[in-house]
Design a protein around this motif. Structure first.
Motif, PDB file in Angstrom:
ATOM      1  N   ILE A   1     -96.961 -47.361  20.228  1.00 56.59           N
ATOM      2  CA  ILE A   1     -97.594 -46.205  20.865  1.00 56.59           C
ATOM      3  C   ILE A   1     -98.176 -45.330  19.765  1.00 56.59           C
ATOM      4  CG2 ILE A   1     -97.239 -44.232  22.378  1.00 56.59           C
ATOM      5  CD1 ILE A   1     -94.822 -45.798  23.540  1.00 56.59           C
ATOM      6  N   ARG A   2     -99.474 -45.298  19.697  1.00 56.88           N
ATOM      7  CA  ARG A   2    -100.164 -44.588  18.622  1.00 56.88           C
ATOM      8  C   ARG A   2    -100.288 -43.098  18.933  1.00 56.88           C
ATOM      9  NH1 ARG A   2    -102.226 -48.275  15.229  1.00 56.88           N
ATOM     10  NH2 ARG A   2    -102.522 -50.387  16.016  1.00 56.88           N
ATOM     11  N   GLY A   3    -100.040 -42.299  17.921  1.00 55.43           N
ATOM     12  CA  GLY A   3    -100.134 -40.849  18.061  1.00 55.43           C
ATOM     13  C   GLY A   3    -101.506 -40.386  18.507  1.00 55.43           C
ATOM     14  N   THR A   4    -102.559 -41.043  18.017  1.00 53.87           N
ATOM     15  CA  THR A   4    -103.916 -40.640  18.405  1.00 53.87           C
ATOM     16  C   THR A   4    -104.170 -40.913  19.892  1.00 53.87           C
ATOM     17  OG1 THR A   4    -104.768 -42.781  17.635  1.00 53.87           O
ATOM     18  CG2 THR A   4    -104.918 -40.923  16.104  1.00 53.87           C
ATOM     19  N   ASP A   5    -103.596 -41.995  20.421  1.00 48.87           N
ATOM     20  CA  ASP A   5    -103.734 -42.295  21.848  1.00 48.87           C
ATOM     21  C   ASP A   5    -102.993 -41.263  22.695  1.00 48.87           C
ATOM     22  OD1 ASP A   5    -105.231 -44.535  21.220  1.00 48.87           O
ATOM     23  OD2 ASP A   5    -103.523 -45.915  21.380  1.00 48.87           O
ATOM     24  N   ILE A   6    -101.809 -40.876  22.233  1.00 47.79           N
ATOM     25  CA  ILE A   6    -101.036 -39.865  22.954  1.00 47.79           C
ATOM     26  C   ILE A   6    -101.797 -38.551  22.965  1.00 47.79           C
ATOM     27  CG2 ILE A   6     -98.941 -38.444  22.877  1.00 47.79           C
ATOM     28  CD1 ILE A   6     -97.515 -40.919  21.699  1.00 47.79           C
ATOM     29  N   GLN A   7    -102.313 -38.136  21.801  1.00 44.15           N
ATOM     30  CA  GLN A   7    -103.028 -36.864  21.714  1.00 44.15           C
ATOM     31  C   GLN A   7    -104.249 -36.853  22.614  1.00 44.15           C
ATOM     32  OE1 GLN A   7    -101.764 -34.186  20.012  1.00 44.15           O
ATOM     33  NE2 GLN A   7    -103.332 -33.122  21.183  1.00 44.15           N
ATOM     34  N   LYS A   8    -104.987 -37.941  22.634  1.00 42.81           N
ATOM     35  CA  LYS A   8    -106.186 -38.036  23.478  1.00 42.81           C
ATOM     36  C   LYS A   8    -105.798 -37.914  24.951  1.00 42.81           C
ATOM     37  CE  LYS A   8    -110.173 -40.926  24.511  1.00 42.81           C
ATOM     38  NZ  LYS A   8    -110.872 -42.187  24.249  1.00 42.81           N
ATOM     39  N   ALA A   9    -104.737 -38.619  25.353  1.00 42.98           N
ATOM     40  CA  ALA A   9    -104.281 -38.562  26.747  1.00 42.98           C
ATOM     41  C   ALA A   9    -103.827 -37.152  27.111  1.00 42.98           C
ATOM     42  CB  ALA A   9    -103.147 -39.557  26.973  1.00 42.98           C
ATOM     43  N   LEU A  10    -103.067 -36.501  26.223  1.00 51.27           N
ATOM     44  CA  LEU A  10    -102.584 -35.152  26.493  1.00 51.27           C
ATOM     45  C   LEU A  10    -103.720 -34.148  26.576  1.00 51.27           C
ATOM     46  CD1 LEU A  10     -99.404 -35.052  24.239  1.00 51.27           C
ATOM     47  CD2 LEU A  10     -99.522 -35.385  26.716  1.00 51.27           C
ATOM     48  N   ASP A  11    -104.694 -34.282  25.694  1.00 45.93           N
ATOM     49  CA  ASP A  11    -105.855 -33.380  25.732  1.00 45.93           C
ATOM     50  C   ASP A  11    -106.629 -33.541  27.038  1.00 45.93           C
ATOM     51  OD1 ASP A  11    -105.224 -32.411  23.229  1.00 45.93           O
ATOM     52  OD2 ASP A  11    -106.717 -33.636  22.174  1.00 45.93           O
ATOM     53  N   THR A  12    -106.808 -34.786  27.474  1.00 46.17           N
ATOM     54  CA  THR A  12    -107.522 -35.052  28.722  1.00 46.17           C
ATOM     55  C   THR A  12    -106.766 -34.469  29.914  1.00 46.17           C
ATOM     56  OG1 THR A  12    -108.511 -37.064  27.822  1.00 46.17           O
ATOM     57  CG2 THR A  12    -108.446 -36.865  30.232  1.00 46.17           C
ATOM     58  N   MET A  13    -105.453 -34.696  29.963  1.00 49.39           N
ATOM     59  CA  MET A  13    -104.647 -34.152  31.069  1.00 49.39           C
ATOM     60  C   MET A  13    -104.685 -32.623  31.070  1.00 49.39           C
ATOM     61  SD  MET A  13    -101.372 -36.649  31.601  1.00 49.39           S
ATOM     62  CE  MET A  13    -100.889 -36.843  29.912  1.00 49.39           C
ATOM     63  N   ALA A  14    -104.568 -32.022  29.884  1.00 51.16           N
ATOM     64  CA  ALA A  14    -104.596 -30.558  29.796  1.00 51.16           C
ATOM     65  C   ALA A  14    -105.931 -30.016  30.300  1.00 51.16           C
ATOM     66  CB  ALA A  14    -104.336 -30.110  28.363  1.00 51.16           C
ATOM     67  N   ASP A  15    -107.041 -30.623  29.886  1.00 54.73           N
ATOM     68  CA  ASP A  15    -108.364 -30.182  30.339  1.00 54.73           C
ATOM     69  C   ASP A  15    -108.482 -30.246  31.856  1.00 54.73           C
ATOM     70  OD1 ASP A  15    -109.168 -29.735  27.742  1.00 54.73           O
ATOM     71  OD2 ASP A  15    -110.310 -31.603  27.571  1.00 54.73           O
ATOM     72  N   ARG A  16    -108.001 -31.312  32.437  1.00 53.01           N
ATOM     73  CA  ARG A  16    -108.098 -31.472  33.896  1.00 53.01           C
ATOM     74  C   ARG A  16    -107.192 -30.490  34.634  1.00 53.01           C
ATOM     75  NH1 ARG A  16    -109.001 -38.001  34.424  1.00 53.01           N
ATOM     76  NH2 ARG A  16    -110.922 -37.999  33.221  1.00 53.01           N
ATOM     77  N   ILE A  17    -106.003 -30.275  34.106  1.00 53.90           N
ATOM     78  CA  ILE A  17    -105.082 -29.323  34.741  1.00 53.90           C
ATOM     79  C   ILE A  17    -105.646 -27.911  34.654  1.00 53.90           C
ATOM     80  CG2 ILE A  17    -102.813 -28.222  34.523  1.00 53.90           C
ATOM     81  CD1 ILE A  17    -101.748 -31.060  33.802  1.00 53.90           C
ATOM     82  N   ILE A  18    -106.223 -27.556  33.517  1.00 51.15           N
ATOM     83  CA  ILE A  18    -106.825 -26.231  33.371  1.00 51.15           C
ATOM     84  C   ILE A  18    -107.960 -26.063  34.372  1.00 51.15           C
ATOM     85  CG2 ILE A  18    -108.183 -24.766  31.822  1.00 51.15           C
ATOM     86  CD1 ILE A  18    -106.389 -25.950  29.527  1.00 51.15           C
ATOM     87  N   GLY A  19    -108.780 -27.097  34.547  1.00 43.84           N
ATOM     88  CA  GLY A  19    -109.866 -27.044  35.534  1.00 43.84           C
ATOM     89  C   GLY A  19    -109.339 -26.840  36.943  1.00 43.84           C
ATOM     90  N   LEU A  20    -108.273 -27.542  37.293  1.00 48.06           N
ATOM     91  CA  LEU A  20    -107.665 -27.362  38.612  1.00 48.06           C
ATOM     92  C   LEU A  20    -107.069 -25.966  38.748  1.00 48.06           C
ATOM     93  CD1 LEU A  20    -105.804 -30.762  39.098  1.00 48.06           C
ATOM     94  CD2 LEU A  20    -107.690 -29.885  40.478  1.00 48.06           C
ATOM     95  N   ALA A  21    -106.422 -25.498  37.696  1.00 48.97           N
ATOM     96  CA  ALA A  21    -105.775 -24.187  37.751  1.00 48.97           C
ATOM     97  C   ALA A  21    -106.792 -23.081  37.996  1.00 48.97           C
ATOM     98  CB  ALA A  21    -105.004 -23.928  36.459  1.00 48.97           C
ATOM     99  N   GLU A  22    -107.938 -23.173  37.367  1.00 47.39           N
ATOM    100  CA  GLU A  22    -108.964 -22.148  37.554  1.00 47.39           C
ATOM    101  C   GLU A  22    -109.386 -22.054  39.016  1.00 47.39           C
ATOM    102  OE1 GLU A  22    -111.870 -23.413  34.698  1.00 47.39           O
ATOM    103  OE2 GLU A  22    -110.947 -22.224  33.087  1.00 47.39           O
ATOM    104  N   ALA A  23    -109.405 -23.182  39.705  1.00 46.75           N
ATOM    105  CA  ALA A  23    -109.809 -23.193  41.113  1.00 46.75           C
ATOM    106  C   ALA A  23    -108.645 -22.868  42.055  1.00 46.75           C
ATOM    107  CB  ALA A  23    -110.391 -24.564  41.477  1.00 46.75           C
ATOM    108  N   LEU A  24    -107.453 -23.372  41.740  1.00 47.59           N
ATOM    109  CA  LEU A  24    -106.330 -23.261  42.668  1.00 47.59           C
ATOM    110  C   LEU A  24    -105.428 -22.053  42.426  1.00 47.59           C
ATOM    111  CD1 LEU A  24    -105.337 -27.039  42.742  1.00 47.59           C
ATOM    112  CD2 LEU A  24    -106.675 -25.769  44.431  1.00 47.59           C
ATOM    113  N   LEU A  25    -105.457 -21.519  41.214  1.00 47.77           N
ATOM    114  CA  LEU A  25    -104.608 -20.373  40.877  1.00 47.77           C
ATOM    115  C   LEU A  25    -105.485 -19.245  40.312  1.00 47.77           C
ATOM    116  CD1 LEU A  25    -101.836 -22.432  39.026  1.00 47.77           C
ATOM    117  CD2 LEU A  25    -101.825 -21.716  41.414  1.00 47.77           C
TER     118      LEU A  25
END
Length: 85
Positions: free
Chosen positions: A27-51
């Motif tokens: 499990i490569r650190g760069t893959d984890i970071q990319k996945a976490l950044d993508t999830m964070a971006d999407r959650i922030i987008g949802l939060a702006e609309a839902l909260l």
């Protein structure tokens, strides 16, 4: 005036992804970071609309090795202050 007026409030959502014991994947650190950044971006987008009342969001990224975890939850005695009537 309410006794809680002006008190900071936070809504916390925790997600925990586990890797099965014995999994031989590299499990490569760069893959984890990319996945976490993508999830964070999407959650922030949802939060702006839902909260719409929220003005900030904290994103915590942790890679944890749980060699031991003895988490336990204990009920406390019922009182008039912690019981719904």
């Amino acid at each position: 005036m309410s006794e809680n007026e002006g008190t900071p409030r936070s809504l916390r959502l925790s997600l925990e992804f586990t890797v099965p014991r014995g999994l031989k994947a590299n499990i490569r650190g760069t893959d984890i970071q990319k996945a976490l950044d993508t999830m964070a971006d999407r959650i922030i987008g949802l939060a702006e609309a839902l909260l719409p009342w929220a003005d900030t969001v904290k994103v915590r990224k942790e890679w944890v090795y749980n060699w031991t975890d003895y988490t336990e939850e204990f009920p406390l005695a019922a009182t008039d202050k912690n019981t719904v009537k």
